[in-house]
Design a protein around this motif. Structure first.
Motif, PDB file in Angstrom:
ATOM      1  N   MET A 270       0.814  -1.204   0.000  1.00  0.00           N
ATOM      2  CA  MET A 270       0.000   0.000   0.000  1.00  0.00           C
ATOM      3  C   MET A 270       0.853   1.262   0.000  1.00  0.00           C
ATOM      4  N   PHE A 271       1.999   1.215   0.625  1.00  0.00           N
ATOM      5  CA  PHE A 271       2.809   2.420   0.714  1.00  0.00           C
ATOM      6  C   PHE A 271       3.945   2.439  -0.296  1.00  0.00           C
ATOM      7  N   ILE A 272       3.889   1.560  -1.287  1.00  0.00           N
ATOM      8  CA  ILE A 272       4.922   1.581  -2.317  1.00  0.00           C
ATOM      9  C   ILE A 272       4.948   2.922  -3.022  1.00  0.00           C
ATOM     10  N   GLU A 273       3.785   3.552  -3.158  1.00  0.00           N
ATOM     11  CA  GLU A 273       3.712   4.846  -3.815  1.00  0.00           C
ATOM     12  C   GLU A 273       4.586   5.869  -3.083  1.00  0.00           C
TER      13      GLU A 273
ATOM     14  N   HIS B 291      -1.422   9.799   4.772  1.00  0.00           N
ATOM     15  CA  HIS B 291      -0.528   8.836   5.414  1.00  0.00           C
ATOM     16  C   HIS B 291       0.768   9.554   5.776  1.00  0.00           C
ATOM     17  N   ASN B 292       1.271   9.280   6.973  1.00  0.00           N
ATOM     18  CA  ASN B 292       2.584   9.771   7.369  1.00  0.00           C
ATOM     19  C   ASN B 292       3.531   8.583   7.319  1.00  0.00           C
ATOM     20  N   VAL B 293       4.626   8.736   6.570  1.00  0.00           N
ATOM     21  CA  VAL B 293       5.562   7.647   6.352  1.00  0.00           C
ATOM     22  C   VAL B 293       6.976   8.175   6.528  1.00  0.00           C
ATOM     23  N   VAL B 294       7.802   7.389   7.208  1.00  0.00           N
ATOM     24  CA  VAL B 294       9.217   7.725   7.338  1.00  0.00           C
ATOM     25  C   VAL B 294       9.990   6.727   6.483  1.00  0.00           C
ATOM     26  N   ILE B 295      10.813   7.240   5.564  1.00  0.00           N
ATOM     27  CA  ILE B 295      11.657   6.405   4.716  1.00  0.00           C
ATOM     28  C   ILE B 295      13.052   6.377   5.340  1.00  0.00           C
TER      29      ILE B 295
ATOM     30  N   ASN C  43       2.995  -0.090  10.955  1.00  0.00           N
ATOM     31  CA  ASN C  43       3.773  -1.172  10.377  1.00  0.00           C
ATOM     32  C   ASN C  43       5.117  -0.682   9.873  1.00  0.00           C
ATOM     33  N   GLU C  44       5.993  -1.647   9.573  1.00  0.00           N
ATOM     34  CA  GLU C  44       7.284  -1.355   8.950  1.00  0.00           C
ATOM     35  C   GLU C  44       7.446  -2.301   7.773  1.00  0.00           C
ATOM     36  N   TYR C  45       7.914  -1.780   6.633  1.00  0.00           N
ATOM     37  CA  TYR C  45       8.029  -2.554   5.411  1.00  0.00           C
ATOM     38  C   TYR C  45       9.472  -2.560   4.926  1.00  0.00           C
ATOM     39  N   LYS C  46       9.955  -3.734   4.478  1.00  0.00           N
ATOM     40  CA  LYS C  46      11.258  -3.838   3.820  1.00  0.00           C
ATOM     41  C   LYS C  46      11.025  -3.629   2.329  1.00  0.00           C
ATOM     42  N   ILE C  47      11.843  -2.772   1.725  1.00  0.00           N
ATOM     43  CA  ILE C  47      11.609  -2.396   0.333  1.00  0.00           C
ATOM     44  C   ILE C  47      12.898  -2.458  -0.466  1.00  0.00           C
ATOM     45  N   SER C  48      12.820  -3.023  -1.645  1.00  0.00           N
ATOM     46  CA  SER C  48      13.895  -2.996  -2.616  1.00  0.00           C
ATOM     47  C   SER C  48      13.344  -2.232  -3.812  1.00  0.00           C
TER      48      SER C  48
ATOM     49  N   GLY D  84      16.408  12.636  -4.961  1.00  0.00           N
ATOM     50  CA  GLY D  84      17.803  12.386  -5.248  1.00  0.00           C
ATOM     51  C   GLY D  84      18.219  10.967  -5.571  1.00  0.00           C
ATOM     52  N   VAL D  85      17.322  10.080  -5.860  1.00  0.00           N
ATOM     53  CA  VAL D  85      17.698   8.719  -6.224  1.00  0.00           C
ATOM     54  C   VAL D  85      18.002   8.694  -7.715  1.00  0.00           C
ATOM     55  N   THR D  86      19.131   8.101  -8.096  1.00  0.00           N
ATOM     56  CA  THR D  86      19.484   8.053  -9.504  1.00  0.00           C
ATOM     57  C   THR D  86      18.917   6.803 -10.158  1.00  0.00           C
ATOM     58  N   ALA D  87      18.715   6.871 -11.461  1.00  0.00           N
ATOM     59  CA  ALA D  87      18.173   5.736 -12.197  1.00  0.00           C
ATOM     60  C   ALA D  87      19.169   4.583 -12.181  1.00  0.00           C
ATOM     61  N   ASN D  88      18.643   3.370 -12.303  1.00  0.00           N
ATOM     62  CA  ASN D  88      19.438   2.149 -12.361  1.00  0.00           C
ATOM     63  C   ASN D  88      20.303   1.933 -11.131  1.00  0.00           C
ATOM     64  N   SER D  89      19.872   2.389  -9.989  1.00  0.00           N
ATOM     65  CA  SER D  89      20.593   2.118  -8.751  1.00  0.00           C
ATOM     66  C   SER D  89      19.622   1.517  -7.752  1.00  0.00           C
ATOM     67  N   GLU D  90      19.787   0.220  -7.502  1.00  0.00           N
ATOM     68  CA  GLU D  90      18.866  -0.455  -6.592  1.00  0.00           C
ATOM     69  C   GLU D  90      19.087   0.039  -5.169  1.00  0.00           C
ATOM     70  N   MET D  91      17.984   0.250  -4.489  1.00  0.00           N
ATOM     71  CA  MET D  91      18.033   0.702  -3.107  1.00  0.00           C
ATOM     72  C   MET D  91      17.328  -0.310  -2.227  1.00  0.00           C
ATOM     73  N   LYS D  92      17.839  -0.451  -1.031  1.00  0.00           N
ATOM     74  CA  LYS D  92      17.181  -1.245   0.008  1.00  0.00           C
ATOM     75  C   LYS D  92      16.763  -0.236   1.071  1.00  0.00           C
ATOM     76  N   LEU D  93      15.468  -0.127   1.294  1.00  0.00           N
ATOM     77  CA  LEU D  93      14.930   0.872   2.213  1.00  0.00           C
ATOM     78  C   LEU D  93      13.966   0.232   3.195  1.00  0.00           C
ATOM     79  N   ARG D  94      13.570   1.023   4.176  1.00  0.00           N
ATOM     80  CA  ARG D  94      12.483   0.660   5.075  1.00  0.00           C
ATOM     81  C   ARG D  94      11.490   1.800   5.063  1.00  0.00           C
ATOM     82  N   ALA D  95      10.213   1.471   5.051  1.00  0.00           N
ATOM     83  CA  ALA D  95       9.155   2.473   5.164  1.00  0.00           C
ATOM     84  C   ALA D  95       8.435   2.194   6.480  1.00  0.00           C
ATOM     85  N   ILE D  96       8.353   3.209   7.324  1.00  0.00           N
ATOM     86  CA  ILE D  96       7.735   3.056   8.634  1.00  0.00           C
ATOM     87  C   ILE D  96       6.481   3.909   8.679  1.00  0.00           C
ATOM     88  N   THR D  97       5.364   3.254   9.007  1.00  0.00           N
ATOM     89  CA  THR D  97       4.092   3.956   9.151  1.00  0.00           C
ATOM     90  C   THR D  97       3.685   3.875  10.621  1.00  0.00           C
ATOM     91  N   SER D  98       2.558   4.440  10.938  1.00  0.00           N
ATOM     92  CA  SER D  98       2.100   4.402  12.330  1.00  0.00           C
ATOM     93  C   SER D  98       1.783   2.988  12.802  1.00  0.00           C
TER      94      SER D  98
END
Length: 115
Positions: free
Chosen positions: A1-4, A97-101, A29-34, A13-27
């Motif tokens: 839901m919070f992929i957007e 939605h409030n989200v911390v990346i 839940n926490e999501y692991k994101i690539s 500031g994210v450059t194209a063709n550079s894979e990132m591993k992130l976390r998105a934290i909501t009120s």
């Protein structure tokens, strides 16, 4: 839901063709994101779910997100009420939605440079 929300990170500031591993934290839940941007598409994996989304910037923090036949408009801004550096205020489908990346790489490099 919070992929957007994470896709909007490209605006900051994210450059194209550079894979990132992130976390998105909501009120609630926490999501692991690539995340990777390839040929105009955002390819993402969120907690094992795969997405390929065409992200079109409309201007002034607004984005059109196209995922197959689903089209959504969202608004992404820095959350001016939060003290977190990666805090975003996202409006999607009429809901706010409030989200911390969090970029774990950044945290590690900050810890090693502080040592």
């Amino acid at each position: 839901m919070f992929i957007e929300t994470v896709l909007a990170k490209n605006r900051f500031g994210v450059t194209a063709n550079s894979e990132m591993k992130l976390r998105a934290i909501t009120s609630d839940n926490e999501y692991k994101i690539s995340l990777d941007f390839v040929a105009g598409l955002a390819r993402a994996e969120v907690d094992g779910r795969h997405y390929e989304i065409d992200v079109r910037e409309l201007g002034q923090g607004q984005y059109l997100l196209v995922n197959g036949t689903s089209v959504h408009k969202c608004r992404v801004e820095r959350d001016r009420y939060s003290s977190h550096e990666g805090a975003l205020a996202v409006t999607l489908r009429g809901r706010n939605h409030n989200v911390v990346i969090v970029d774990p790489k950044r945290l590690r490099s900050g810890q090693s440079s502080a040592a």
